[in-house]
Design a protein around this motif. Sequence first.
Motif, PDB file in Angstrom:
ATOM      1  N   PHE A   1     -31.063  29.796  23.430  1.00  0.00           N
ATOM      2  CA  PHE A   1     -29.837  30.204  24.130  1.00  0.00           C
ATOM      3  C   PHE A   1     -29.089  28.983  24.655  1.00  0.00           C
ATOM      4  N   ASN A   2     -27.820  29.191  24.958  1.00  0.00           N
ATOM      5  CA  ASN A   2     -27.036  28.190  25.667  1.00  0.00           C
ATOM      6  C   ASN A   2     -27.175  28.467  27.163  1.00  0.00           C
ATOM      7  N   TYR A   3     -27.378  27.427  27.943  1.00  0.00           N
ATOM      8  CA  TYR A   3     -27.571  27.566  29.379  1.00  0.00           C
ATOM      9  C   TYR A   3     -26.539  26.730  30.121  1.00  0.00           C
ATOM     10  N   LEU A   4     -26.237  27.144  31.332  1.00  0.00           N
ATOM     11  CA  LEU A   4     -25.301  26.400  32.171  1.00  0.00           C
ATOM     12  C   LEU A   4     -25.956  25.184  32.806  1.00  0.00           C
ATOM     13  N   VAL A   5     -27.271  25.205  32.864  1.00  0.00           N
ATOM     14  CA  VAL A   5     -28.017  24.086  33.450  1.00  0.00           C
ATOM     15  C   VAL A   5     -28.866  23.440  32.354  1.00  0.00           C
ATOM     16  N   LYS A   6     -29.252  22.221  32.602  1.00  0.00           N
ATOM     17  CA  LYS A   6     -30.128  21.527  31.661  1.00  0.00           C
ATOM     18  C   LYS A   6     -31.521  22.140  31.745  1.00  0.00           C
ATOM     19  N   ILE A   7     -32.114  22.425  30.603  1.00  0.00           N
ATOM     20  CA  ILE A   7     -33.453  22.998  30.562  1.00  0.00           C
ATOM     21  C   ILE A   7     -34.470  21.858  30.594  1.00  0.00           C
ATOM     22  N   THR A   8     -35.378  21.960  31.538  1.00  0.00           N
ATOM     23  CA  THR A   8     -36.451  20.976  31.689  1.00  0.00           C
ATOM     24  C   THR A   8     -37.779  21.726  31.619  1.00  0.00           C
ATOM     25  N   PRO A   9     -38.871  21.018  31.443  1.00  0.00           N
ATOM     26  CA  PRO A   9     -40.167  21.710  31.461  1.00  0.00           C
ATOM     27  C   PRO A   9     -40.408  22.455  32.778  1.00  0.00           C
ATOM     28  N   GLU A  10     -39.833  21.933  33.863  1.00  0.00           N
ATOM     29  CA  GLU A  10     -40.047  22.544  35.179  1.00  0.00           C
ATOM     30  C   GLU A  10     -39.246  23.837  35.381  1.00  0.00           C
ATOM     31  N   ASN A  11     -38.070  23.927  34.796  1.00  0.00           N
ATOM     32  CA  ASN A  11     -37.238  25.111  35.057  1.00  0.00           C
ATOM     33  C   ASN A  11     -37.158  26.080  33.874  1.00  0.00           C
ATOM     34  N   ALA A  12     -37.804  25.779  32.783  1.00  0.00           N
ATOM     35  CA  ALA A  12     -37.677  26.590  31.566  1.00  0.00           C
ATOM     36  C   ALA A  12     -38.077  28.045  31.788  1.00  0.00           C
ATOM     37  N   ALA A  13     -39.217  28.280  32.395  1.00  0.00           N
ATOM     38  CA  ALA A  13     -39.688  29.660  32.578  1.00  0.00           C
ATOM     39  C   ALA A  13     -38.703  30.458  33.438  1.00  0.00           C
ATOM     40  N   PHE A  14     -38.213  29.857  34.515  1.00  0.00           N
ATOM     41  CA  PHE A  14     -37.259  30.551  35.386  1.00  0.00           C
ATOM     42  C   PHE A  14     -35.963  30.865  34.641  1.00  0.00           C
ATOM     43  N   GLN A  15     -35.417  29.862  33.954  1.00  0.00           N
ATOM     44  CA  GLN A  15     -34.152  30.059  33.245  1.00  0.00           C
ATOM     45  C   GLN A  15     -34.305  31.056  32.092  1.00  0.00           C
ATOM     46  N   TYR A  16     -35.402  30.999  31.366  1.00  0.00           N
ATOM     47  CA  TYR A  16     -35.652  31.955  30.282  1.00  0.00           C
ATOM     48  C   TYR A  16     -35.753  33.377  30.819  1.00  0.00           C
ATOM     49  N   THR A  17     -36.433  33.514  31.966  1.00  0.00           N
ATOM     50  CA  THR A  17     -36.577  34.843  32.573  1.00  0.00           C
ATOM     51  C   THR A  17     -35.213  35.410  32.947  1.00  0.00           C
ATOM     52  N   LEU A  18     -34.369  34.596  33.553  1.00  0.00           N
ATOM     53  CA  LEU A  18     -33.021  35.058  33.910  1.00  0.00           C
ATOM     54  C   LEU A  18     -32.219  35.456  32.683  1.00  0.00           C
ATOM     55  N   ALA A  19     -32.263  34.613  31.666  1.00  0.00           N
ATOM     56  CA  ALA A  19     -31.467  34.876  30.460  1.00  0.00           C
ATOM     57  C   ALA A  19     -31.933  36.143  29.745  1.00  0.00           C
ATOM     58  N   THR A  20     -33.243  36.307  29.615  1.00  0.00           N
ATOM     59  CA  THR A  20     -33.743  37.500  28.922  1.00  0.00           C
ATOM     60  C   THR A  20     -33.483  38.754  29.754  1.00  0.00           C
ATOM     61  N   ARG A  21     -33.531  38.628  31.072  1.00  0.00           N
ATOM     62  CA  ARG A  21     -33.226  39.780  31.923  1.00  0.00           C
ATOM     63  C   ARG A  21     -31.754  40.158  31.817  1.00  0.00           C
ATOM     64  N   LEU A  22     -30.876  39.176  31.697  1.00  0.00           N
ATOM     65  CA  LEU A  22     -29.448  39.471  31.518  1.00  0.00           C
ATOM     66  C   LEU A  22     -29.241  40.278  30.234  1.00  0.00           C
ATOM     67  N   ILE A  23     -29.848  39.846  29.163  1.00  0.00           N
ATOM     68  CA  ILE A  23     -29.702  40.565  27.893  1.00  0.00           C
ATOM     69  C   ILE A  23     -30.311  41.959  28.002  1.00  0.00           C
ATOM     70  N   ARG A  24     -31.455  42.061  28.624  1.00  0.00           N
ATOM     71  CA  ARG A  24     -32.117  43.360  28.796  1.00  0.00           C
ATOM     72  C   ARG A  24     -31.243  44.300  29.638  1.00  0.00           C
TER      73      ARG A  24
END
Length: 170
Positions: A92-115
């Motif tokens: 996905f395209n994200y508004l923030v830079k994806i790092t190993p530290e924030n990946a799980a949080f950002q992925y969860t938000l993005a998949t929840r938006l689609i859901r």
Amino acid sequence: MATLTKSERPKITIPLRPLDYALEGLAVFSLLLLFVVDALNYGQLSEQIPTHYNFNGSPDGFGSKITLWVLPVVGLVLYIFMTLINRLPESFNYLVKITPENAAFQYTLATRLIRTMKAFVMLLFAFLVWRTISIVNGEAEGLGSWPLLVVVSVTLGTTFFIILKSSANK
């Protein structure tokens, strides 16, 4: 904190939480409702049904009753597409830079938006089919103006909420 390119982003499994299960259940229920309501009412419908509604929710376009099957078919295609795409949050395209530290949080938000959007679209399609049948049967005169307000509010509200949460947790 290293910024990762799309190809370097971790491919991790996002665990589903109760809200995710509820959204998936609502989407499946609404999709099934689309087909069931169409199938149960199709034979009793007149040959002409509303196929388009104006800004106020009044029918302003009419067509063959076979067009009532457009929303269930489009709904099924969208459901499948959104389900498949939701399995690839690392692309996905994200508004923030994806790092190993924030990946799980950002992925969860993005998949929840689609859901959330998937459940909302399926519910909206089910409402439109039900209301169209009600109009044809003389039980209603139109959609009313509130569905447009709900669509805009839910779409923008959910999107802005996710953007704010995403930006707050870079």
